[in-house]
Write a protein that holds these residues in place. Structure first.
Motif, PDB file in Angstrom:
ATOM      1  N   GLY A 216       0.817  -1.213   0.000  1.00 38.24           N
ATOM      2  CA  GLY A 216       0.000   0.000   0.000  1.00 38.24           C
ATOM      3  C   GLY A 216       0.848   1.259   0.000  1.00 38.24           C
ATOM      4  O   GLY A 216       0.566   2.215  -0.717  1.00 38.24           O
ATOM      5  N   LYS A 217       1.905   1.221   0.791  1.00 39.39           N
ATOM      6  CA  LYS A 217       2.767   2.394   0.885  1.00 39.39           C
ATOM      7  C   LYS A 217       3.452   2.670  -0.452  1.00 39.39           C
ATOM      8  O   LYS A 217       3.578   3.820  -0.879  1.00 39.39           O
ATOM      9  N   LYS A 218       3.903   1.590  -1.098  1.00 42.18           N
ATOM     10  CA  LYS A 218       4.551   1.746  -2.406  1.00 42.18           C
ATOM     11  C   LYS A 218       3.599   2.392  -3.405  1.00 42.18           C
ATOM     12  O   LYS A 218       3.964   3.284  -4.146  1.00 42.18           O
ATOM     13  N   VAL A 219       2.369   1.905  -3.391  1.00 38.06           N
ATOM     14  CA  VAL A 219       1.376   2.436  -4.338  1.00 38.06           C
ATOM     15  C   VAL A 219       1.165   3.925  -4.077  1.00 38.06           C
ATOM     16  O   VAL A 219       1.120   4.739  -5.002  1.00 38.06           O
ATOM     17  N   MET A 220       1.095   4.271  -2.800  1.00 36.28           N
ATOM     18  CA  MET A 220       0.882   5.676  -2.472  1.00 36.28           C
ATOM     19  C   MET A 220       2.064   6.533  -2.927  1.00 36.28           C
ATOM     20  O   MET A 220       1.898   7.624  -3.469  1.00 36.28           O
ATOM     21  N   MET A 221       3.274   6.006  -2.725  1.00 39.46           N
ATOM     22  CA  MET A 221       4.453   6.759  -3.151  1.00 39.46           C
ATOM     23  C   MET A 221       4.452   6.979  -4.653  1.00 39.46           C
ATOM     24  O   MET A 221       4.714   8.076  -5.131  1.00 39.46           O
ATOM     25  N   HIS A 222       4.141   5.908  -5.378  1.00 40.08           N
ATOM     26  CA  HIS A 222       4.080   6.063  -6.838  1.00 40.08           C
ATOM     27  C   HIS A 222       2.982   7.037  -7.222  1.00 40.08           C
ATOM     28  O   HIS A 222       3.149   7.819  -8.153  1.00 40.08           O
ATOM     29  N   GLY A 223       1.871   6.976  -6.482  1.00 34.10           N
ATOM     30  CA  GLY A 223       0.770   7.894  -6.776  1.00 34.10           C
ATOM     31  C   GLY A 223       1.218   9.338  -6.664  1.00 34.10           C
ATOM     32  O   GLY A 223       1.034  10.136  -7.591  1.00 34.10           O
ATOM     33  N   VAL A 224       1.876   9.668  -5.547  1.00 35.36           N
ATOM     34  CA  VAL A 224       2.324  11.050  -5.338  1.00 35.36           C
ATOM     35  C   VAL A 224       3.315  11.462  -6.422  1.00 35.36           C
ATOM     36  O   VAL A 224       3.208  12.532  -7.024  1.00 35.36           O
TER      37      VAL A 224
END
Lengths: 309, 288
Positions: free
Chosen positions: B18-26
């Motif tokens: 989840g954290k990775k996805v959020m980082m890529h999102g930002v």
């Protein structure tokens, strides 16, 4: 041997290596700067005759209503310009750097390359690009805001006295966010892995690791980014000139030191230019930058050394 | 190296994806913010006036495709000339900044002589103090030398502007060259000039590339000095030329968009070619 040239013949080779660069640098950078500082003490009459007048130019600039009002206005606007950079550009740069430096992040290189792209372009070009994008005639931003449900907030931001300066500051932030990002990223990479590992093993959360380990270690870089921002901001000119012209409208609400210097030196419309007055403005800009650099060197850097390894 | 491989792995398992996805999102959102404005300008430069206003975000289609802006720019301004001027000014300044900068850096790091420290500090100050502040006297000087409205004036100013950082970065690198190399050459009676040009200069090539990128960009993009020293009569650089052209034809959207595109695309192409070099320079600590 070069180190024992006390009794040796004159070291022509040193002169050969040093002279050309030093000559150009001194005659086109050092001398003009000193000459400008000196010229600020002179006045010119109608015939172009120069005479020494001491601090009179500065008295006029700082206290005479006709001159002091634009000066303080430009200085205050420039300060706001700088504050927006410090509050928006550097935190965003820091956040992007932290994200990019997280281990084994895919496409990290591509993100870096692409986000840095606007920084490479000329400020003038960026100014025009945003002028078009924010133009109510084209309406591209307005439509975009309507699409995401914020349409009613749209305004001709660049045209309003109250918002023009902030808008221009944010355009500049948009362009230059890549610089703090890169510099902070580099300093994050330099943090020894053992420190981070130790913190993780001790059970710190990612946020605690950042706050207690990484942030103190990158403080010197943040200090350097701040002083680079300061010097660049108080020396800025192109963006305002490209978007708003030398008059820095509306009603001088976007006037900063660079545009004031330009107008004072070259004159604009009814006001005629003055070499000596221009030199006085440049001298004040020099002092402002000098004060900033001095504060950085003596205060910030000394305090930060405590944190350095 | 081993730590680097194992610990992060543990991290990513602990925090899940989840954290990775959020980082890529930002990061993706920000990449979009950085690129979208430029993208919009470029696609609209290839559309008809009607299509520019009707649907600014649409890509050009066979129906809406038009090069009229580019034709106008090339017809109404001496764009090729401005481009050539910028090339000449940038390359000449760059050549001298690198050569003279390396020579000064070599003299300051290699030889002990009186005034060495003073000269080093003089150059170091130039990194922080913008050359622009001396503009009043530079213009005076150039008009005394009869160089106003020439490209020579620009080249001279840009050499002076680029030298401080070049001297600083190159000194750092020259200091790292092993003494033995130079001493061995001196024992063989090789002259100091030859040592510099055949031993030192080739060894600092990577540093020269870094300095080149840092020197080139501000020169190519500068408006201030072209505006003041070479504002007209065919001596404009591309930045000034585009600025003047847009000021004149501000209501002709096709031309304005085309002019911007012509100014942007060459820089972006060069950037994508050299970005690796540039980013390595920025992050290697050469500018700390």
């Amino acid at each position: 041997m070069t180190t024992s040239n006390h009794k040796a013949p004159f070291p022509w080779h040193i002169l050969f290596f040093l002279a050309p660069g030093l000559l150009i640098y001194v005659s086109i950078s050092v001398y003009p700067l000193l000459d400008t500082l000196w010229l600020g003490f002179f006045e010119e009459d109608e015939s172009g005759q120069r005479f020494f007048s001491g601090l009179k130019n500065y008295q006029t600039l700082l206290f005479d209503a006709v001159w002091s009002e634009p000066f303080w206005n430009a200085l205050w606007n420039n300060t706001k310009f700088f504050i927006v950079h410090m509050l928006v550009q550097n935190p965003i740069g820091l956040m992007l750097a932290v994200l990019l430096s997280s281990p084994r992040l895919q496409w990290s290189n591509s993100y870096r390359t692409l986000i840095f792209m606007p920084t490479m372009l000329s400020v003038v070009i960026i100014g025009f690009v945003w002028q078009l994008l924010l133009s109510p005639i084209w309406g591209i931003s307005e439509n975009f805001l309507y699409d995401i449900g914020l349409g009613e907030y749209f305004d001709a931001w660049l045209g309003n006295e109250g918002t023009a300066l902030t808008t221009l500051s944010l355009i500049s932030v948009w362009q230059f966010v890549g610089i703090p990002m890169m510099l902070i990223y580099a300093s994050l990479l330099n943090i020894p892995d053992e420190l981070i590992d130790a913190s993780v093993v001790d059970g710190s959360s990612a946020w605690q690791t950042f706050w207690n380990i990484k942030l103190p270690l990158i403080l010197p870089t943040i200090g350097m980014v701040s002083i680079l921002t300061f010097v660049a901001n108080f020396n800025a000119f192109e963006l305002i000139y490209a978007v708003k012209g030398a008059l820095a409208g509306p009603n001088f609400s976007t006037d900063i030191m660079g545009t004031l210097f330009y107008r004072t030196f070259f004159g604009f419309q009814l006001q005629s230019g003055s070499i000596t007055m221009g030199a006085a403005v440049a001298t004040l800009m020099f002092l402002i930058i000098l004060i900033g650099v001095a504060i950085y060197l003596f205060l910030v850097q000394r305090r930060m050394q405590r944190f350095q390894l | 190296m081993l730590n680097q491989m194992t610990i992060p792995q543990k991290l990513s398992i602990k925090h899940g994806s989840g954290k990775k996805v959020m980082m890529h999102g930002v990061l993706m959102i920000y990449t979009f913010i950085a690129l979208f404005p430029i993208f919009v300008i470029i696609i609209n430069a290839f559309k008809t006036r009607k299509a520019i206003f009707k649907d600014p975000l649409a890509l050009p289609t066979p129906d809406t495709f038009s090069m009229v802006g580019f034709e106008q720019v090339l017809l109404r301004s001496e764009f090729e000339l401005f481009f050539a001027n910028s090339m000449v000014v940038t390359l000449l300044s760059l050549f001298f900044v690198l050569l003279l900068g390396a020579m000064v850096a070599f003299a300051l790091t290699e030889y002990k002589f009186r005034g060495n420290l003073f000269i080093a500090i003089l150059f170091a100050m130039g990194i922080m103090i913008p050359i622009r502040l001396g503009t009043v006297s530079i213009l005076n000087l150039m008009s005394n030398l009869n160089l106003v409205n020439t490209l020579t004036a620009l080249v001279l100013v840009y050499i002076a502007q680029g030298l401080p950082l070049a001297v600083y970065i190159l000194s750092e690198f020259i200091r790292q060259i092993p003494k033995e190399l130079k001493e061995a050459a001196r024992c063989d009676n090789v002259s100091e000039y030859k040592i510099f040009f055949t031993i030192v200069l080739p060894l600092i090539r990577p540093a020269l590339a870094t300095v080149a990128v840092f020197t080139m960009i501000p020169i190519w993009n500068d408006l201030w000095f072209p505006l003041i020293l070479a504002p007209g009569e065919g001596n404009q650089t591309i930045t000034l030329g585009v600025q003047q052209f847009i000021g004149q034809y501000v209501t002709d959207w096709n031309s304005v968009l085309a002019a911007l595109t012509l100014a942007i695309v060459p820089v972006l192409v060069l950037y994508l070619i050299f970005s690796r070099q540039l980013i390595r320079g920025l992050t290697s600590g050469a500018v700390k």
